[in-house]
Design a protein around this motif. Structure first.
Motif, PDB file in Angstrom:
ATOM      1  N   ALA A  45      43.327  50.060  17.421  1.00 43.21           N
ATOM      2  CA  ALA A  45      44.895  50.638  17.266  1.00 43.21           C
ATOM      3  C   ALA A  45      44.333  51.453  18.831  1.00 43.21           C
ATOM      4  CB  ALA A  45      45.456  51.923  16.341  1.00 43.21           C
ATOM      5  N   VAL A  46      43.412  51.475  19.430  1.00 42.65           N
ATOM      6  CA  VAL A  46      43.631  52.256  20.963  1.00 42.65           C
ATOM      7  C   VAL A  46      43.889  51.775  22.427  1.00 42.65           C
ATOM      8  CG1 VAL A  46      41.529  53.500  22.298  1.00 42.65           C
ATOM      9  CG2 VAL A  46      41.243  53.627  19.344  1.00 42.65           C
ATOM     10  N   GLY A  47      44.292  51.530  22.393  1.00 40.17           N
ATOM     11  CA  GLY A  47      45.661  51.936  23.415  1.00 40.17           C
ATOM     12  C   GLY A  47      46.247  52.118  24.424  1.00 40.17           C
ATOM     13  N   PRO A  48      46.819  52.288  25.449  1.00 39.80           N
ATOM     14  CA  PRO A  48      47.289  53.069  26.848  1.00 39.80           C
ATOM     15  C   PRO A  48      48.328  54.311  25.706  1.00 39.80           C
ATOM     16  CG  PRO A  48      48.443  50.342  26.534  1.00 39.80           C
ATOM     17  CD  PRO A  48      47.390  50.255  25.389  1.00 39.80           C
ATOM     18  N   GLY A  49      48.102  55.096  25.913  1.00 40.96           N
ATOM     19  CA  GLY A  49      48.782  56.185  25.650  1.00 40.96           C
ATOM     20  C   GLY A  49      47.862  56.993  23.714  1.00 40.96           C
ATOM     21  N   THR A  50      46.916  55.913  23.187  1.00 40.84           N
ATOM     22  CA  THR A  50      46.519  56.387  21.912  1.00 40.84           C
ATOM     23  C   THR A  50      45.498  57.316  22.621  1.00 40.84           C
ATOM     24  OG1 THR A  50      46.626  54.300  21.850  1.00 40.84           O
ATOM     25  CG2 THR A  50      48.381  55.080  20.537  1.00 40.84           C
ATOM     26  N   ALA A  51      44.418  56.846  21.363  1.00 38.26           N
ATOM     27  CA  ALA A  51      43.287  57.455  21.360  1.00 38.26           C
ATOM     28  C   ALA A  51      42.515  57.388  20.392  1.00 38.26           C
ATOM     29  CB  ALA A  51      42.592  58.949  22.033  1.00 38.26           C
ATOM     30  N   GLY A  52      40.947  57.028  19.643  1.00 37.33           N
ATOM     31  CA  GLY A  52      40.532  57.868  18.516  1.00 37.33           C
ATOM     32  C   GLY A  52      39.774  59.787  19.197  1.00 37.33           C
TER      33      GLY A  52
END
Ligand SMILES: Nc1ncnc2c1ncn2[C@@H]1O[C@H](COP(=O)(O)OP(=O)(O)O)[C@@H](O)[C@H]1O
Ligand SMILES: [Mg+2]
Lengths: 241, 852
Positions: free
Chosen positions: B603-610
């Protein structure tokens, strides 16, 4: 009587040159089969040396020893060892038994070394004769001196050897235990047709034998047949040895 | 009577020889280990005396950069300080020392990278006395286009003087220099395994790009003390922030640094010295105990003829002290030889051990001599005391040899059980304890305590174990083997003491093998599990990156499957300093496998992070929360947390963002490294060729393969094994000598018994076989106990490792190697029995019977 052990002109020299000691100086003797012979003589007269040579424990400087029809001269150490194992029994004055083995294991030791199984009936007979039935699981340290010598006698008999050599077998025993051992040796000759050659300096012990051979200075000095302690003492006095 | 006396004299000579040899070898072992240890220490210190040689005062930046010499953020000492120091009265000469990055290109056209360390470049101080190195061959550079290389690298790369060598400078430009000479840096740990290139000072600055010197050193004029000089330098204007030390302080500081690096080795040497000590004590003590037991009658006779106990005692004291002293002196000399041989041996194994002159310190001599003499005297007096306590007449009559059962005291039993229990508890506690090193200390302590218990229980354990091992030979070989079994167990105290030394050696060898092989297996599985990449491409110089065209070329190759660039840098997120990074698509969950706590990495993609679970608190966020990452441009980007992971055992950033976001926010020049997996079904040679083709034009790029890494690791492990194996092998050798010694003494003691057996028909061959079997049984006893103890404690140590690594790792028992130890132990014991067996077989029956 057919001789079981024969010595012919045995000479054993220790050392060389000026310091040479003639422990045996031309000993010729025959020991009859089924006979109990005692060898006597003063200390240093060569009794032990003679016994060692006869038993194949030591090799003479010259002369020949025969056990049965086997000549010992020229036999290798291994052949001599196998001969002792199969055809000779020993009872020493002391240190006769292995301390780590039980009486029963000590009795069977020569057969064990040869990898042979004892004949149970014979074993039973020997053990009963020597009155050792309830001592078989004891170690030497747990046995009296007389019992230890009886175990040694049983061991000597187990292989039904051509000849049993006994070197002062009663030297360390009290007279009662000594008498037991000597009667056994005599009965094994009388009843089991064993041949026994015993070194001793005790006239009483010699009295159990059929014949006494006297040694002095490495030579045969004389002999007595059907000796008694009395006759042996008389001989020793007369001979001045 | 004459015969008996002669034979006795002969035996006494043999006994004296055997006991002297036991002392001599034991002392030699201790002395040898100490000499080696001291020599290495001395070499370390003298090498740092070389680093600080002739230095009276040293000026360093405020907080000397420890982490990586020459990294860009390191503070430095400007050239102006050097000029000022030069002008201080009392300074005979001053020089600046420069240390920076200077990757060297090897004969294969690639940067030489020893364990990922980039090469180091230094300058050549113009004052010859203030150089920290020696010239090994050729001459030092006297022009800008010249270079000298450390002699190890020059040898490895087959460089020849006069040839051109290439160095990558700080801007990434490859520059060629003429090789004029090689230099010897000794064991200067500051540079580790890195390549070292030395330039003229100006060239050094231009290659490394350092803003100033790392240290300015000064030499005092005659008559000026170090303290005076340092005080004068401190009084210079503008010296406030700098650290000014005397040459002595510098030497100590640097030596301490070095000892820290080599702490493990020095500790190991000390441990071995201790083992040597214990083994030597056991061998000497055992030999003397047997000797005195055999002389019990002689002592009793002395008492019978009127010697007082004190006289007998005094006689023994003098005798044993003299024998101990003479033999120990010989042992120290032999130890010197042994130390020399060990040093050569280590060098032959390629161990990075400094070799200098052998150091025979007074402490070594004192300790070795003390061990030899004290143990000898103690080992003579204790049994002599009990021998003289018996009524003289009783001792005379007793048969020395009849002991068959051991009387094991209740006290001994109780102590052993308490020790065993305490040791077990301590060991288990150690396995649970994951705080730092204390767990291992507890296990080591537990192991020692358990070992003492086993030693104390030896006389109880030995007979049944020997009976067990003697069963099969008894079946196969008959009477001789049964006699041997009976002999081996007849004196449990003696057999336990005799085998103890061998047991120590075998225990340690097994323990060590289990630990090392488990470590290897663990790292193998860890590599495979968490980092299952086939290739790793990296820049051979810190701060440099893998250029985007290379990444694209790699991604374009059909032979390669996953090609994932990794990016990482320090940044501020939610106000906290963290490592922010990105990992190329495909690698996550495949080549890089952290444990997922919540959410999903996909789910880590543009605008998200782990986010790493251990950083949640510092960042004040959670699954579904946000992290605001500050970008170099000055802005801040708020990212939603869609995954939380645990990165134990995996290299992962604290905050993981998508590659696209990373490139946009941080605009890196290239990837920090690239993880590559071959396409399915592509043979290694083909994939390797594809990687080389994509990276070939750039000398700065280094390709690591998992195979290389494993081979490197295995090589290192084998080297360590060989080293320790040698030291332990020595302990085993001494132990075997102990067995030989005991057997010989037993043979002498049992002369009468052997004669009886021979009279009754035991052949010479059988007698020899009997003694060989006895030795075999003793060896099996030692090997069985040693392997058991070693495996158990090895297992405990590995578990402690695993626990402290958060459950990572596997226990590996190297059966083949352990089987080899059994074979070695048994063969060696047989070899040890050859001499006593021959001696026993040679004795004539009649002569032996004449003795009593
Ligand atoms: N190994 C030897 N070395 C030197 N002389 C020996 C040796 N064995 C025996 N003798 C000598 O040989 C002689 C006979 O000894 P031995 O047969 O033991 O006598 P006995 O048993 O009748 O007392 C003695 O004078 C003895 O000193
Ligand atoms: Mg005699």
């Amino acid at each position: 009587m057919q001789p079981s052990v024969e010595a012919e002109d045995l000479v054993k020299v220790y050392g060389a040159g000026d310091t040479a000691v003639y422990a045996l100086d031309g000993v010729t003797a025959a020991f009859g089969s089924g006979q109990f012979t005692a060898i006597m003589g003063p200390s240093g007269s060569g009794k032990s040396t003679l016994m060692h040579c006869l038993a194949g424990l030591d090799t003479p400087t010259s002369g020949e020893v025969r056990i049965g029809d086997t000549g010992l001269s020229g036999l290798s150490d291994r052949a001599l060892t196998l001969l002792r194992r199969r055809r000779v029994g020993f009872v020493f004055q002391s240190f006769n038994l292995l301390p780590t083995l039980t009486a029963g294991q000590n009795i069977r030791l020569p057969l064990d070394l040869a990898g042979r199984k004892p004949d149970p009936r014979w074993e039973n007979e020997v053990v009963t004769r020597l009155n050792l039935t309830d001592r078989l699981d004891h170690r030497p340290a747990e046995l009296s001196g007389g019992q230890q010598q009886r175990v040694a006698c049983a061991r000597a008999l187990m292989t039904r050897p051509d000849v049993i050599f006994a070197d002062e077998p009663t030297g360390n025993l009290d007279s009662a235990s000594g008498a037991e051992v000597l009667s056994f040796l005599r009965s094994s000759v009388r009843e089991l047709r064993q041949t026994v050659i015993m070194v001793t300096h005790d006239p009483v012990a010699a009295g159990y034998a059929d014949r006494v051979l006297f040694l002095a200075d490495g030579r045969v000095h004389g002999e007595l047949h059907d000796p008694t302690p009395r006759s042996v003492l008389d001989y020793l006095k007369l001979a001045g040895v | 009577m004459l015969r008996a006396a002669l034979a006795n004299l002969n035996h006494r000579k043999a006994r004296l020889a055997l006991s002297s040899l036991a002392i001599c070898l034991g002392v030699a072992f201790v002395a040898g280990t100490l000499v080696l240890g001291a020599s290495m220490n001395q070499a370390f210190f003298s090498s740092f005396a070389a680093g600080a040689k002739n230095v009276s005062a040293a000026v360093s930046p405020p907080s000397p950069g420890k982490a990586r010499p020459g990294s860009s953020g390191d503070p430095s000492v400007p050239a102006s300080v050097l000029a000022e120091v030069r002008s201080v009265p009392g300074v005979a000469a001053a020089a600046g020392r420069l240390v920076g990055q200077a990757p060297l290109i090897g004969s294969n056209g690639k940067v030489i990278s020893n364990g990922e360390q980039p090469g180091i470049g230094i300058n050549i101080p113009n004052d010859g006395a203030l150089r920290g190195f020696a010239i090994a061959s050729g001459h030092l550079p006297d022009g800008a286009g010249q270079v000298a290389v450390d002699k190890a690298t020059a040898a490895d790369e087959h460089f020849r003087l006069g040839q051109a060598v290439r160095v990558v400078d700080h801007s990434g430009v490859v520059r060629a220099f003429v090789l004029t000479g090689t230099i010897d840096l000794g064991v200067n740990r500051e540079f580790g395994n890195s390549t070292v290139t030395a330039f003229q000072t100006a060239t050094g600055f231009s290659v490394t790009g350092r803003p100033g010197y790392d240290m300015v050193v000064a030499r005092a004029a005659p008559g000026v003390s170090q303290g005076t000089l340092v005080a004068r330098i401190r009084n210079l204007p503008g010296m406030g922030g700098y650290q000014v030390r005397t040459g002595g302080q510098l030497a100590t500081a640097e030596a301490n640094d070095a000892v820290h690096f080599t702490q493990q080795f020095t500790t190991a040497i000390l441990v071995f010295a201790l083992i040597a000590l214990v083994v030597a004590c056991i061998v000497i003590y055992n030999t003397f105990t047997i000797l005195i037991a055999q002389r019990g009658r002689e002592l009793a006779l002395l008492r019978c003829v009127g010697a007082s106990r004190r006289q007998v005692f005094g006689g023994m004291l003098i005798e044993s002290a003299v024998v101990g002293l003479v033999a120990s002196a010989a042992g120290v000399l032999a130890g010197l030889g042994l130390g020399w041989a060990l040093q050569r041996l280590f060098a032959a194994f390629g161990a990075d051990v400094p070799s200098g002159p052998l150091a025979l310190t007074p402490a070594t001599v004192a300790v070795s001599m003390a061990v030899g003499v004290l143990v000898t005297v103690a080992a003579s007096l204790l049994p002599a005391r009990s021998a003289t306590r018996v009524a003289p007449v009783a001792a005379l009559g007793g048969q020395v040899d009849a002991q068959v059962k051991a009387k094991v005291g209740w006290l001994r039993l109780a102590v052993a059980i308490v020790f065993a229990a305490a040791g077990t508890v301590l060991t288990f506690a150690g396995m649970r304890d994951v705080t730092g090193n204390s767990g291992f200390v507890e296990i080591a302590g537990g192991g020692c305590v358990c070992f003492v218990a086993v030693l104390a229980l030896g006389p109880v354990i030995a007979p049944p174990v020997i009976t067990f091992f003697g069963w099969l030979p008894g079946r196969l070989a008959g009477a001789t083997a049964r006699l041997a079994t009976a002999n081996a167990r007849r004196n449990p105290h003696r057999v336990a003491a005799t085998t103890a030394a061998l047991m120590i050696g075998i225990t340690l060898m097994t323990l060590f093998t289990v630990v090392v092989s488990s470590a290897q297996a663990s790292s193998d599985t860890a590599i495979a599990q968490h980092y299952p990449v086939d290739y790793l491409v990296q820049a051979g110089r810190g701060g440099q990156t893998v250029p985007p065209p290379v990444v694209r070329a790699l991604q374009a190759s059909r032979a390669l499957g996953i090609v994932a660039p990794q990016y990482e840098q320090r940044a501020t997120a939610n106000g906290a300093g963290v490592r922010v990074g990105a990992i190329g698509r495909g690698a996550l969950g495949f080549s890089v496998k952290p444990t997922i706590v919540s959410g999903t990495l996909a789910a880590v993609g543009p605008g998200t992070a782990g986010v790493d679970s251990s950083k949640l608190t510092a960042l004040g966020t959670r699954q579904g929360g946000t992290v605001a990452v500050a970008t170099p441009g000055g802005g801040s980007r708020a990212l939603r947390v869609v995954a939380v992971y645990n990165s134990a055992g995996v290299t992962m950033p604290d905050v993981l963002i998508s590659v696209g976001d990373y490139l946009r926010y941080f605009r890196p020049a290239g990837a920090d490294d690239v993880l590559i997996n071959a396409a399915p079904g592509v043979p290694p040679a083909t994939s390797r060729a594809a990687v080389d083709a994509a990276t070939g034009s750039d000398p700065l790029l280094v390709v690591f393969t998992q195979a290389d890494y494993k081979a490197n690791l295995a090589g290192r492990v084998n080297q360590v094994l060989a080293l320790f194996g040698t030291l332990l092998g020595l302990a085993v050798l001494i132990a075997l000598f102990g067995i030989s010694n005991t057997l010989t003494l037993s043979v002498i003691e049992r002369t009468r018994e052997s004669a009886l057996l021979r009279a009754l028909g035991l052949t010479r061959g059988q007698l020899r076989r009997m003694l060989l079997t006895e030795a075999l049984l003793m060896a099996l006893l030692a090997v069985a106990l040693g392997i058991g103890l070693g495996a158990v404690f090895g297992w405990a140590i590995v578990h402690a490792f695993i626990n402290s690594a958060g459950g990572e790792g596997v226990v590996s028992i190297p059966y083949a190697q352990i089987a080899l130890y059994v074979v070695i132990g048994v063969c060696a014991a047989l070899a040890a029995a050859v001499f006593p067996a021959r001696r026993a077989a040679r004795t004539s029956v009649v002569a032996a019977m004449a003795e009593a």
